[in-house]
Design an enzyme around this catalytic site. Structure first.
Site, PDB file in Angstrom:
ATOM      1  N   TYR A   1      -4.687   2.850   7.831  1.00  0.00           N
ATOM      2  CA  TYR A   1      -3.449   2.566   8.572  1.00  0.00           C
ATOM      3  C   TYR A   1      -3.382   3.391   9.854  1.00  0.00           C
ATOM      4  O   TYR A   1      -3.066   2.868  10.926  1.00  0.00           O
ATOM      5  CB  TYR A   1      -2.258   2.878   7.668  1.00  0.00           C
ATOM      6  CG  TYR A   1      -0.913   2.519   8.248  1.00  0.00           C
ATOM      7  CD1 TYR A   1      -0.505   1.192   8.341  1.00  0.00           C
ATOM      8  CD2 TYR A   1      -0.031   3.512   8.674  1.00  0.00           C
ATOM      9  CE1 TYR A   1       0.736   0.858   8.864  1.00  0.00           C
ATOM     10  CE2 TYR A   1       1.214   3.195   9.188  1.00  0.00           C
ATOM     11  CZ  TYR A   1       1.594   1.872   9.282  1.00  0.00           C
ATOM     12  OH  TYR A   1       2.824   1.541   9.795  1.00  0.00           O
TER      13      TYR A   1
ATOM     14  N   LYS B   1      -4.987   4.522   0.396  1.00  0.00           N
ATOM     15  CA  LYS B   1      -5.961   5.085  -0.544  1.00  0.00           C
ATOM     16  C   LYS B   1      -6.654   6.252   0.166  1.00  0.00           C
ATOM     17  O   LYS B   1      -6.893   6.199   1.380  1.00  0.00           O
ATOM     18  CB  LYS B   1      -7.007   4.017  -0.939  1.00  0.00           C
ATOM     19  CG  LYS B   1      -7.618   4.219  -2.318  1.00  0.00           C
ATOM     20  CD  LYS B   1      -6.632   3.827  -3.407  1.00  0.00           C
ATOM     21  CE  LYS B   1      -7.295   3.817  -4.780  1.00  0.00           C
ATOM     22  NZ  LYS B   1      -6.319   3.542  -5.855  1.00  0.00           N
TER      23      LYS B   1
ATOM     24  N   ASN C   1      -1.847  10.833   8.353  1.00  0.00           N
ATOM     25  CA  ASN C   1      -1.082  10.923   7.109  1.00  0.00           C
ATOM     26  C   ASN C   1      -2.047  10.810   5.938  1.00  0.00           C
ATOM     27  O   ASN C   1      -2.935   9.948   5.934  1.00  0.00           O
ATOM     28  CB  ASN C   1      -0.023   9.814   7.041  1.00  0.00           C
ATOM     29  CG  ASN C   1       1.079  10.131   6.058  1.00  0.00           C
ATOM     30  OD1 ASN C   1       1.242  11.268   5.617  1.00  0.00           O
ATOM     31  ND2 ASN C   1       1.839   9.113   5.700  1.00  0.00           N
TER      32      ASN C   1
ATOM     33  N   GLY D   1      13.134  -6.537   7.222  1.00  0.00           N
ATOM     34  CA  GLY D   1      12.996  -5.178   7.715  1.00  0.00           C
ATOM     35  C   GLY D   1      13.106  -5.030   9.214  1.00  0.00           C
ATOM     36  O   GLY D   1      14.001  -5.590   9.863  1.00  0.00           O
TER      37      GLY D   1
END
Length: 452
Positions: A358, A295, A352, A218
């Site tokens: 995160y 989550k 988000n 990536g």
């Protein structure tokens, strides 16, 4: 990486007619950098009369660009550099702003607009700060108006900085070039005269040694390839489970591979030992390794939270301290010192849903680089962050198609970025030509329209 069939269709003759007739997004084919490319092709128009404008014009002429003060009404323009360094109140922006506006319909595809102005935070004069903040707002809004793959960005200079400083030139060249294809509505701040310009712009990292974590796939693999292309020797680092892919990447860039889990207490020491054994030096650290364990917070458990924090921020804090304590990396006698770039995320800026862990870790990265810039400055070095938006990777290819399509179109360029777009920005920030910029978080998101 999933194929963006819509963008391909929209760039056919029939597709352009259909998307335009239906009022659908019309993502353009972006101008990206390839070795040997000119900085930009076509007239570059300078707007604004000042000493800084004259110095910038001289720098652009040094690169054999077609620099103009005026163009004919039907000439196509590759770029506009609007210099507002002498703006003292909002009232005196009008002439230059309207001149800039008059050129917009003449812009070529993948054109560049760059505004140049002094740092708003460096003046206590309310009128002057209002003018400078006004230019910020103008630039962000203009980026939304750009068409055909064009971008608009700003270059913010320290109050007393000489516009002829090397890092001003480095930022201008990056923003004008195809290297900044997916950077729009952003600002590069240059605070010092530090920096050196390369003798060969095609190899600005020659004789430099760089370590890239999470390099097996990536974005990490793209970073390794881009740094190698720019002349660096690369140490590719990833976990043992990715060993086969890591070796492939290291071979592609004629570098070396090191299998190590960056959350281990001795990870930095092992990287330093590898660098000393194979190269005798270490100049650049790119913290790319990261994980997600999404989550909703109401359902979050300690394993998901702690693992993301451990990989995405705690490991970097611990490793940076070890690196900076090492003479191999932190060579105080060097005129261009150590350079660190960390991967943040637009999730760390705007948040988000389902990513509190995160987002916390990536916002932590932004805080870390801002605070650590003074430590690096004492060593003639820099630390910055890059915050990608929607980038086409193996991970995003696994998203549901509808979700992926929406995410692609939610930016001013109406398409996803590529791993090499992130890599190009990192390669610029670790180059000696960017040594006057530190503590910055630069978004590579096509000016994502969600959140900040």
């Amino acid at each position: 990486m999933a194929k963006d069939s819509y963008t391909e269709f929209a760039n056919t003759g029939f597709g352009r007619r259909i998307t335009k007739a239906l009022g659908l997004p019309q993502p353009a084919k972006l101008r990206r950098y390839s070795p040997g490319d000119p900085v930009i092709e076509g007239p570059v128009v300078l707007v604004g009369q000042s000493e800084a404008s004259d110095l910038i014009a001289g720098r652009l002429l040094d690169w054999d660009l077609d620099v103009r003060r005026h163009v004919g009404p039907k000439e196509k323009v590759a770029a506009v550099v609007a210099v507002f360094d002498s703006a003292h109140s909002p009232a005196n922006l009008s002439e230059s702003v309207l001149e800039l506006g008059g050129l917009l319909k003449q812009l070529k595809p993948s054109a560049r607009v760059i505004t140049v102005f002094r740092n708003p935070d460096h003046t206590e004069d309310p009128a002057a700060r209002a003018a400078r903040k006004g230019i910020e707002g103008l630039t962000r809004s203009l980026a939304h108006e750009m068409r055909a793959g064009g971008t608009a960005n700003g270059l913010i200079l320290h109050e007393n900085l000489d516009p002829a400083a090397p890092s001003v030139a480095g930022a201008l060249r990056f923003l004008l070039s195809g290297r900044s294809a997916f950077v729009s509505g952003q600002f590069i701040t240059v605070d010092s005269v530090n920096g050196t310009l390369p003798e060969d712009w095609s190899a600005p990292l020659r004789n430099q040694v760089a370590v890239v974590t999470g390099a097996a796939r990536g974005i990490g693999a793209a970073i390794a390839r881009t740094l190698h292309r720019d002349g660096a020797q690369v140490i590719a680092v990833d976990i043992p489970a990715a060993g086969e892919q890591l070796t492939q990447v290291a071979n592609q860039v004629s570098g070396t591979a090191l299998q190590v889990d960056i959350t281990e207490q001795d990870a930095a020491e092992r990287i330093l030992a590898h660098a000393e054994q194979h190269y005798g030096r270490l100049d650049i650290v790119v913290h790319n390794a990261g994980i997600t364990r999404d989550k909703l917070l109401a359902n979050m458990d300690a394993g998901r939270w702690d693992s993301v924090i451990a990989v995405n921020i705690e490991s970097q804090l611990r490793m940076n301290q070890v690196f900076l304590d090492s003479e191999l990396f932190s060579r105080t006698e060097s005129t261009v010192g150590p350079r660190i770039v960390s991967l943040a995320s637009t999730s760390g800026i705007a948040g988000n849903r389902g990513q509190t862990n995160y987002a916390a870790s990536k916002a932590g990265v932004i805080g870390m680089v801002s605070a650590a810039s003074a430590q690096l400055a004492a060593r003639h070095g820099t630390i910055n962050a890059v915050a990608p938006g929607f980038i086409e990777t193996e991970m995003t290819a696994k998203m549901p198609m509808a979700t992926r399509e929406v995410a692609r179109r939610l930016n001013s360029l109406s398409q996803g970025g590529r791993p090499e777009d992130v890599a190009e920005t990192i390669a610029y920030l670790v180059s000696p030509a960017a040594a006057g910029t530190s503590g910055l978080t630069m978004r590579v998101c096509g000016q994502n329209l969600v959140g900040a």
